[in-house]
Design an enzyme around this catalytic site. Structure first.
Site, short mmCIF file in Angstrom:
data_model
loop_
_atom_site.label_atom_id
_atom_site.label_comp_id
_atom_site.label_asym_id
_atom_site.label_seq_id
_atom_site.Cartn_x
_atom_site.Cartn_y
_atom_site.Cartn_z
N HIS A 38 -10.24 -8.00 -7.41
CA HIS A 38 -10.02 -7.57 -5.91
C HIS A 38 -10.63 -8.45 -4.86
O HIS A 38 -11.79 -8.83 -5.13
CB HIS A 38 -10.74 -6.16 -5.88
N ASP A 92 -14.45 -7.00 -9.19
CA ASP A 92 -14.86 -7.60 -8.17
C ASP A 92 -16.19 -8.00 -8.15
O ASP A 92 -17.15 -7.33 -8.45
CB ASP A 92 -14.84 -6.51 -6.91
N LYS A 128 1.00 -1.25 0.00
CA LYS A 128 -0.03 0.15 -0.08
C LYS A 128 0.82 1.21 -0.06
O LYS A 128 2.04 1.33 0.68
CB LYS A 128 -0.92 0.06 1.29
N ASP A 150 -0.75 0.09 -4.35
CA ASP A 150 -2.10 0.41 -4.27
C ASP A 150 -2.30 1.53 -3.54
O ASP A 150 -2.00 1.78 -2.42
CB ASP A 150 -3.07 -0.84 -3.60
N GLU A 164 -2.30 0.89 -8.85
CA GLU A 164 -3.74 0.29 -8.42
C GLU A 164 -4.53 1.64 -7.78
O GLU A 164 -3.92 2.23 -6.95
CB GLU A 164 -3.85 -0.65 -7.49
N GLU A 219 -11.90 -2.56 -8.19
CA GLU A 219 -12.71 -2.81 -7.34
C GLU A 219 -13.70 -2.04 -6.70
O GLU A 219 -14.55 -2.35 -5.98
CB GLU A 219 -11.40 -2.79 -6.23
#
Length: 368
Positions: free
Chosen positions: A299, A272, A168, A197, A223, A249
């Site tokens: 996701h 997703d 992240k 992400d 992401e 997502e």
């Protein structure tokens, strides 16, 4: 073919086994509505959906008060017809998160029922394109985790056979993100994918600057760099960086994916199954992405996505974030860094009904 006789709806609230944080939020719980559809032959199929801590009761009310009653007496085998029926029934609230999540619970249950009656696993019934899909982990890369601990977890994942890990990003100082990623790369070496992400944390100008800082690291993708409805911003970013841009997502309709793909606003699709509204629209998005020569790397929801990824030829990765372990008898199978879909008829999820009863928030509701 048989008509739907009854629908049972349960609600469990699962707590993450590890602390999960990103640039904008914490994942505090997985509210999980579970839907079981029983037809006149006595056959049943079970599906589910989820939230990350808010909105679960709203999904439940939509299922109990509106969607489930409409399905009683309809043909369970006509899955596409049932999905379109409910989509039209909820046209005033679609596209939208709550409606899509509720549709997904029913649609996945109908697919489970269809597969069980056919005696086929989902990955075969829905396409049968692959026998295994590479897996990467997100569990050790949350934003709050210290660099040393993140390196330790990533090395452990590599030793277990995982082929990649997600980190992240979104620290106030972008150079701190870069330093964390450089440290992970130095530890794991080449040949191991590192993904990033941002969880929609940036505006366009900041995303472009940060992307250029990340380019020398050769990461697998960037992401959710921007809010999900900023298609034009993603076009500008994609044109300004060599990094693959991943989205999906937080997208709740196939039409939005079409716009992203047609405008060259992304290069990885992370659809997703719960947030798009079920297996029926998930497959449409995956095949749409295939026509653009773009990979699908969905996701979350690994227990369900493993079968969907194996069903389509352009699925590249399954994301490892275990969440159903407390209410299933058997977890997702992983061998040599690849996720293996279950050969059992249905979705491939082995529900532990005694465990579900123990953690259920309330008594199950039956619609007849």
């Amino acid at each position: 073919m048989a008509k739907i006789r009854s629908i049972e709806i349960r609600f469990v609230d699962l707590q993450p086994t590890v602390k999960r944080t990103d640039a904008i939020q914490s994942f505090v719980s997985q509210e999980t509505p579970i839907v079981t559809i029983i037809d006149e032959d006595g056959a049943s199929g079970t599906g589910y959906t989820y939230t990350i801590g808010t909105g679960g009761t709203a999904v439940m009310r939509l299922l109990v008060d509106n969607l489930a009653p409409v399905l009683i007496g309809t043909d369970a085998a006509m899955v596409e017809a049932r999905w379109r029926q409910l989509k039209m029934f909820t046209h005033a609230t679609t596209p939208g998160a709550i409606t899509a999540l509720a549709l997904a619970a029913i649609d996945t249950a109908l697919w489970d029922l269809r597969c069980r009656k056919a005696g086929l696993p989902l990955h075969v019934m829905a396409g049968g394109a692959q026998e295994r899909v590479p897996v990467y982990t997100t569990e050790g890369g949350w934003l709050h985790i210290a660099t040393e601990a993140m390196i330790e977890d990533t090395l452990a994942a590599k030793a277990r056979g995982f082929r990649g890990a997600k980190v992240k990003i979104g620290k106030p100082d972008p150079k701190e993100d870069v330093a964390r990623l450089e440290a992970v790369r130095a530890a794991v070496g080449d040949g191991f994918e590192i993904f990033t992400d941002a969880n929609q944390a940036f505006r366009v100008d900041e995303a472009i600057r940060r992307a250029r800082l990340l380019e020398p690291l050769d990461i697998g993708w960037l992401e959710e760099p921007l809010v999900s409805d900023d298609i034009e911003g993603h076009v500008r970013l994609s044109n300004a960086t060599t990094l693959p841009v991943a989205v999906g997502e937080s997208i709740y309709s196939a039409a939005t994916f079409r716009e992203y793909l047609a405008r060259g606003a992304c290069s990885i699709v992370q659809v997703d199954v719960a947030r798009i509204g079920g297996i029926t629209p998930w497959l449409k998005v995956a095949h749409l992405a295939e026509t653009f020569n773009i990979a699908v790397c969905p996701h979350f929801l690994m227990e369900l996505h493993v079968s969907l990824c194996a069903a389509v030829p352009n699925a590249r990765w399954v994301e490892y974030i275990p969440q159903l372990d407390p209410i299933t008898r058997e977890g997702m199978r992983i061998e040599a860094g690849a996720a293996i879909p279950s050969p059992a008829p249905g979705l491939g999820i082995d529900w532990d009904w005694d465990a579900i009863a123990r953690v259920a928030v309330a008594d199950p509701v039956t619609i007849q």
